[in-house]
Design a protein around this motif. Structure first.
Motif, PDB file in Angstrom:
ATOM      1  N   THR A 191       0.854  -1.179   0.000  1.00  0.00           N
ATOM      2  CA  THR A 191       0.000   0.000   0.000  1.00  0.00           C
ATOM      3  C   THR A 191       0.896   1.237   0.000  1.00  0.00           C
ATOM      4  N   VAL A 192       0.594   2.205  -0.863  1.00  0.00           N
ATOM      5  CA  VAL A 192       1.414   3.406  -0.982  1.00  0.00           C
ATOM      6  C   VAL A 192       0.632   4.618  -0.488  1.00  0.00           C
ATOM      7  N   GLU A 193       1.275   5.392   0.388  1.00  0.00           N
ATOM      8  CA  GLU A 193       0.750   6.693   0.805  1.00  0.00           C
ATOM      9  C   GLU A 193       1.706   7.749   0.274  1.00  0.00           C
ATOM     10  N   LEU A 194       1.257   8.523  -0.709  1.00  0.00           N
ATOM     11  CA  LEU A 194       2.118   9.474  -1.411  1.00  0.00           C
ATOM     12  C   LEU A 194       1.721  10.902  -1.063  1.00  0.00           C
ATOM     13  N   ASP A 195       2.710  11.691  -0.630  1.00  0.00           N
ATOM     14  CA  ASP A 195       2.509  13.116  -0.363  1.00  0.00           C
ATOM     15  C   ASP A 195       3.372  13.904  -1.338  1.00  0.00           C
TER      16      ASP A 195
END
Length: 297
Positions: free
Chosen positions: A122-126
């Protein structure tokens, strides 16, 4: 039993301070624990534990052996974990931060391919052009572009990217090409960044040259500056990962190529405590494989 198993029995017995508690912890009989420690002492030729009816105490020799045994068992465990991590499929959450323009133009499609390949990630991109405290804000990795400052972060070079001055063909036809960087004075320059004073970088005879430029439009987003240059509003100095498509399409034309500065480097940086993460290592390698070819230079 092996020597490592005898070490584990001894360490567990010392930690538990009794044969009975160690036997329960290890799932073995109290008699087997006692026999194995006696055999260990006989093999070493030294008394490790002092047994009384009330308590179990460790000798000075036993204390030294215990400390070394703990370290050996930890090293073995870490070695096994390292091999397991290398062979395991990436999984879990990857918290990633990257510059806005690079993220919107290039990371989106790349992340989609990565997640299709590794469905347990799972990727959380900011996306942000501010300076991010990777450790303090809990990120696993950051993409950074340009010269890196002193830091405890681990940095892996992903790709080079050129820095070019460019303008639209219509603008150049109407106003001409500047023969040197000094001739940019009097031309409207599209300012990219937050600073009130902007300098553009060049190489003049191999020596670094920084010249102040000015213009009516300032933006903290490279794509907006690129669009303004395509619209004929003046010159922009931007990385080729932003203007590459426009240069190939002919909607922008590079100038002052003989004065171009050294390429910038795109890095993946991550905290030292994340260097053993299988997901972080695989994603860094994926970025290098995806962008490492000279597509931005």
């Amino acid at each position: 039993m092996s020597q490592l198993e005898d070490m584990q029995i001894f360490v567990s017995t010392v930690d538990a301070q009794s044969f009975t508690a160690a036997a329960e912890r290890l799932g073995l009989s109290k008699q087997l624990i006692s026999r194995r420690i006696m055999a260990l002492e006989e093999r070493l030729g030294a008394r490790l534990l002092v047994r009384t009816t009330r308590r179990l105490s460790i000798t000075d020799t036993g204390r030294g052996f215990y400390e070394r045994a703990v370290k050996i068992l930890q090293d073995v465990d870490e070695a096994e974990q390292l091999v397991a991590n290398q062979n395991a499929a990436p999984r879990g959450t990857l918290r990633l931060t990257a510059p806005m323009s690079f993220g919107t133009l290039h990371l989106g499609p790349a992340i989609a391919r990565f997640m299709a390949t590794w469905p347990e990630v799972t990727v959380e991109l900011d996306l942000s052009d501010r300076f991010v405290d990777v450790v303090g804000e809990g990120y696993d990795m950051a993409v950074r572009i340009g010269q890196l400052g002193d830091s405890s972060l681990i940095a892996r070079a992903i790709a080079p990217t050129g820095l070019v001055v460019c303008a639209s063909p219509v603008y150049l036809e109407q106003h001409g090409r500047p023969p040197t960087p000094y001739d940019l004075k009097g031309h409207p320059c599209l300012l990219y960044g937050h600073s009130r004073s902007v300098e553009w970088s060049f190489l003049d005879g191999g020596r670094p040259l920084a010249l102040p430029v000015s213009g009516r439009l300032r933006a903290n987003n490279g794509e907006l500056a690129c669009d303004a240059a395509v619209a004929g509003l003046g010159f922009a100095q931007l990385p080729t990962f932003i203007v590459g498509e426009a240069l190939r399409a002919g909607t922008l034309v590079s100038v002052l190529d003989e004065y171009a500065p050294a390429p910038l480097t795109i890095y993946a940086v991550y905290p030292q405590h994340r260097q053993q993460s299988r997901t972080v290592k695989v994603f860094a390698e994926f970025l290098r494989d995806t962008f490492g070819k000279p597509r931005f230079s």
